[in-house]
Design an enzyme around this catalytic site. Structure first.
Site, PDB file in Angstrom:
ATOM      1  N   ASP A 169       0.863  -1.191   0.000  1.00  0.00           N
ATOM      2  CA  ASP A 169       0.000   0.000   0.000  1.00  0.00           C
ATOM      3  C   ASP A 169       0.896   1.237   0.000  1.00  0.00           C
ATOM      4  O   ASP A 169       1.555   1.528   1.004  1.00  0.00           O
ATOM      5  CB  ASP A 169      -0.902   0.023   1.240  1.00  0.00           C
ATOM      6  CG  ASP A 169      -2.025  -1.000   1.183  1.00  0.00           C
ATOM      7  OD1 ASP A 169      -1.910  -1.986   0.428  1.00  0.00           O
ATOM      8  OD2 ASP A 169      -3.017  -0.829   1.929  1.00  0.00           O
TER       9      ASP A 169
ATOM     10  N   LYS B 290      -6.955   3.421  -3.204  1.00  0.00           N
ATOM     11  CA  LYS B 290      -7.300   3.383  -1.773  1.00  0.00           C
ATOM     12  C   LYS B 290      -7.561   4.797  -1.278  1.00  0.00           C
ATOM     13  O   LYS B 290      -6.843   5.731  -1.629  1.00  0.00           O
ATOM     14  CB  LYS B 290      -6.162   2.726  -0.993  1.00  0.00           C
ATOM     15  CG  LYS B 290      -6.348   2.674   0.519  1.00  0.00           C
ATOM     16  CD  LYS B 290      -5.172   1.946   1.172  1.00  0.00           C
ATOM     17  CE  LYS B 290      -5.195   2.067   2.686  1.00  0.00           C
ATOM     18  NZ  LYS B 290      -4.037   1.410   3.330  1.00  0.00           N
TER      19      LYS B 290
ATOM     20  N   LYS C 227     -10.228   0.141  -2.358  1.00  0.00           N
ATOM     21  CA  LYS C 227     -10.049  -0.094  -0.920  1.00  0.00           C
ATOM     22  C   LYS C 227     -10.462   1.161  -0.158  1.00  0.00           C
ATOM     23  O   LYS C 227      -9.951   2.243  -0.412  1.00  0.00           O
ATOM     24  CB  LYS C 227      -8.605  -0.465  -0.583  1.00  0.00           C
ATOM     25  CG  LYS C 227      -8.379  -0.668   0.923  1.00  0.00           C
ATOM     26  CD  LYS C 227      -6.975  -1.167   1.232  1.00  0.00           C
ATOM     27  CE  LYS C 227      -6.731  -1.245   2.728  1.00  0.00           C
ATOM     28  NZ  LYS C 227      -5.361  -1.750   3.057  1.00  0.00           N
TER      29      LYS C 227
END
Length: 249
Positions: free
Chosen positions: A122, A184, A213
């Site tokens: 991430d 995300k 996400k």
């Protein structure tokens, strides 16, 4: 679950569709299976005070409750990979939480994390570059980090609470073009986390193959259900497992 034609309306009509969703969710609501929600959770511990004991407990819970992964600081990846013994995916963070590391530093962090056993990465974008409209630079950085992933999953954190709607839409396009796996919402370390409106924007504007996400501030089962219903494929949270554990005690 909400009717498919209603979800399609959300997808096509953006925020106006979301406003309709708010009015309709109550009378259409059907509780999702808790196991389905848990299977979409990246069970997360990124506190600066996190110890190896905290990380082991996180892994134990993630395995027991069937979460998608555990998301942990890079310094624990190697030990976590050995401890988990392949029973759960290991996710870590790059350029976290501010994103203003150099591209070269982020690429090095990524390669090291993958070498240490990370299954998912991430990363945080350079938000200053986005504000400066340095779109090619952002795409180049994401592409370089994706290459350093060596086939592992890459999620791109854009910190939606700091962005305009135009910037969120542009990042959907950039993430798609750079061939990252996920976009995300948030680090969870800025002034706000995921919002339902942001997931609607993502769902409307990301390209084929890019997943979503939602992370930060997902505090209840209702939050989790709403985000999944709106199109989130993953949830970054530590609270859902805690809620399930407390319900069993």
């Amino acid at each position: 679950m909400l009717p498919l034609n209603f979800l399609f309306s959300i997808d096509m009509q953006g925020i106006s569709g979301y406003n309709r969703f708010k009015k309709t969710i109550g009378r259409n609501k059907k509780t999702m299976d808790i196991r389905d929600i848990l299977s979409k959770c990246d069970h997360t511990q990124l506190a600066v005070t996190a110890t190896w004991g905290d990380i082991k407990a996180l892994i134990d819970d993630g395995i027991e409750y069937g979460t998608a992964s555990v998301c942990i600081p890079p310094c624990y990846v190697s030990r976590a990979k050995e401890y988990a013994q392949g029973k759960i995916a290991i996710c870590t963070v790059i350029g976290f939480p501010n994103g203003y590391n150099t591209k070269e530093a982020k690429v090095f962090e990524t390669a090291e994390a993958v070498e240490n056993g990370a299954d998912e990465i991430d990363m945080v974008i350079n938000i200053g570059d986005l504000k400066a409209r340095a779109y090619d630079k952002i795409e180049d950085e994401i592409s370089a980090i994706k290459a350093a992933c060596g086939g592992k999953i890459l999620k791109v954190i854009i910190e939606t609470c700091l962005l305009t709607e135009e910037e969120k839409i542009r990042m959907c396009e950039i993430v798609t073009s750079a061939k990252a796996d996920f976009i995300k919402t948030s680090t969870g370390f800025s002034k706000a986390g995921a919002t339902r409106e942001d997931v609607v924007i993502f769902k409307k504007h990301v390209g084929k193959g890019v997943k979503i996400k939602a992370a930060g501030g997902i505090a209840s089962m209702q939050d989790a259900e709403d985000f999944v219903t709106l199109g989130a494929d993953r949830l970054g949270t530590s609270r859902i497992v805690k809620i399930v554990k407390e319900s069993k005690s």
